[in-house]
Design an enzyme around this catalytic site. Sequence first.
Site, PDB file in Angstrom:
ATOM      1  N   ASP A  19       0.831  -1.200   0.000  1.00 49.46           N
ATOM      2  CA  ASP A  19       0.000   0.000   0.000  1.00 49.46           C
ATOM      3  C   ASP A  19       0.867   1.252   0.000  1.00 49.46           C
ATOM      4  O   ASP A  19       1.949   1.274   0.591  1.00 49.46           O
ATOM      5  CB  ASP A  19      -0.901  -0.013   1.246  1.00 49.46           C
ATOM      6  CG  ASP A  19      -2.022   0.995   1.150  1.00 49.46           C
ATOM      7  OD1 ASP A  19      -2.360   1.433   0.036  1.00 49.46           O
ATOM      8  OD2 ASP A  19      -2.559   1.358   2.214  1.00 49.46           O
ATOM      9  N   GLY A  20       0.354   2.307  -0.637  1.00 49.89           N
ATOM     10  CA  GLY A  20       1.002   3.609  -0.563  1.00 49.89           C
ATOM     11  C   GLY A  20       1.608   4.111  -1.860  1.00 49.89           C
ATOM     12  O   GLY A  20       2.205   5.184  -1.889  1.00 49.89           O
ATOM     13  N   ARG A  23      -0.055   7.539  -2.877  1.00 49.63           N
ATOM     14  CA  ARG A  23       0.331   8.629  -1.973  1.00 49.63           C
ATOM     15  C   ARG A  23       1.794   9.021  -2.161  1.00 49.63           C
ATOM     16  O   ARG A  23       2.151  10.192  -2.087  1.00 49.63           O
ATOM     17  CB  ARG A  23       0.073   8.210  -0.522  1.00 49.63           C
ATOM     18  CG  ARG A  23      -1.327   8.524  -0.043  1.00 49.63           C
ATOM     19  CD  ARG A  23      -1.616   7.857   1.284  1.00 49.63           C
ATOM     20  NE  ARG A  23      -1.829   6.422   1.122  1.00 49.63           N
ATOM     21  CZ  ARG A  23      -1.911   5.570   2.129  1.00 49.63           C
ATOM     22  NH1 ARG A  23      -1.740   5.998   3.369  1.00 49.63           N
ATOM     23  NH2 ARG A  23      -2.142   4.298   1.910  1.00 49.63           N
ATOM     24  N   ARG A  32      -0.196   9.237 -10.184  1.00 47.40           N
ATOM     25  CA  ARG A  32      -0.289   8.068  -9.329  1.00 47.40           C
ATOM     26  C   ARG A  32       0.358   6.833  -9.971  1.00 47.40           C
ATOM     27  O   ARG A  32       0.973   6.019  -9.279  1.00 47.40           O
ATOM     28  CB  ARG A  32      -1.762   7.773  -9.003  1.00 47.40           C
ATOM     29  CG  ARG A  32      -2.370   8.743  -8.003  1.00 47.40           C
ATOM     30  CD  ARG A  32      -3.864   8.442  -7.786  1.00 47.40           C
ATOM     31  NE  ARG A  32      -4.084   7.093  -7.316  1.00 47.40           N
ATOM     32  CZ  ARG A  32      -4.043   6.723  -6.030  1.00 47.40           C
ATOM     33  NH1 ARG A  32      -3.752   7.609  -5.089  1.00 47.40           N
ATOM     34  NH2 ARG A  32      -4.297   5.477  -5.690  1.00 47.40           N
ATOM     35  N   HIS A  36       3.039   3.495  -8.832  1.00 47.45           N
ATOM     36  CA  HIS A  36       2.881   2.061  -9.079  1.00 47.45           C
ATOM     37  C   HIS A  36       4.108   1.499  -9.801  1.00 47.45           C
ATOM     38  O   HIS A  36       4.536   0.371  -9.524  1.00 47.45           O
ATOM     39  CB  HIS A  36       1.623   1.808  -9.898  1.00 47.45           C
ATOM     40  CG  HIS A  36       0.352   2.142  -9.171  1.00 47.45           C
ATOM     41  ND1 HIS A  36       0.009   1.564  -7.967  1.00 47.45           N
ATOM     42  CD2 HIS A  36      -0.655   3.013  -9.472  1.00 47.45           C
ATOM     43  CE1 HIS A  36      -1.157   2.049  -7.554  1.00 47.45           C
ATOM     44  NE2 HIS A  36      -1.570   2.928  -8.452  1.00 47.45           N
ATOM     45  N   LEU A 130      11.618 -20.238  -4.130  1.00 45.42           N
ATOM     46  CA  LEU A 130      10.643 -19.331  -3.521  1.00 45.42           C
ATOM     47  C   LEU A 130       9.311 -19.535  -4.214  1.00 45.42           C
ATOM     48  O   LEU A 130       9.243 -19.606  -5.441  1.00 45.42           O
ATOM     49  CB  LEU A 130      11.092 -17.869  -3.678  1.00 45.42           C
ATOM     50  CG  LEU A 130      10.090 -16.818  -3.173  1.00 45.42           C
ATOM     51  CD1 LEU A 130       9.985 -16.857  -1.646  1.00 45.42           C
ATOM     52  CD2 LEU A 130      10.476 -15.415  -3.637  1.00 45.42           C
TER      53      LEU A 130
END
Length: 241
Positions: A19-20, A23, A32, A36, A130
């Site tokens: 998240d974030g 912002r 924005r 990302h 992984l």
Amino acid sequence: MAAKDSRHIGPEHVAIIMDGNGRWATRRGLPRLRGHKVGATRVREIVRACPDQGVRYLTLFAFSTENWRRARTEVAGLMALFRSHLRSEADELTSSGVRVRFIGERSALNRRLQDLMSALEHRTRENDRLHLTIALNYGARDEIARAAARIAAAVARGEMAVGDVSAATIGRNLETADLPDPDLVIRTSGETRISNFLLWQSAYAEYEFTPVLWPDFSADHMADILLEFGGRERRFGAVLT
């Protein structure tokens, strides 16, 4: 999956609510989508770091069923970004021993994106260094509802009785049925909610809410959180003496 009986152990399975991004970009006067894109580079860093940090399973919340409510331009940009990074990261993920799988409802996604997802899953299916799970168009309530529908259909066909339905039955019908439950759930950006992410699987998980925005979240931040996790007592409902 059954909870582990261990007091002090590093997490085998870490799940992250990334998240974030928006912002981070807004605070810098950037679009924005730029946040990302920078956040995607952090995914690469964390994936690379996990095996050396003792993490064998990593689950990332990339796009929720609620994220469709965002501006159409942002959603379109995110989908293009997903396609681009699945192409650009495929070789490294394969060669570095990462097995990739996706959870979430695929039918709403672009056909090209679905094809890339399936191809990467197939290409990395034998890898074991992984296990990377990407939650894309994912919502935990939706996942549980689909599991319940599968169980109901089995009952209707006479393949099982109502009395046979248990918590284990539900777990076996979730998309994560062959994965261990998360030991640790991390959310970046300072928000302290879980946003419909792995609700069933995280029943006994430890949580860490960090104020660091995802584009700033580094392998060093991850290492600090894992170190702190090692000092926690996990009781799983029991009283430890």
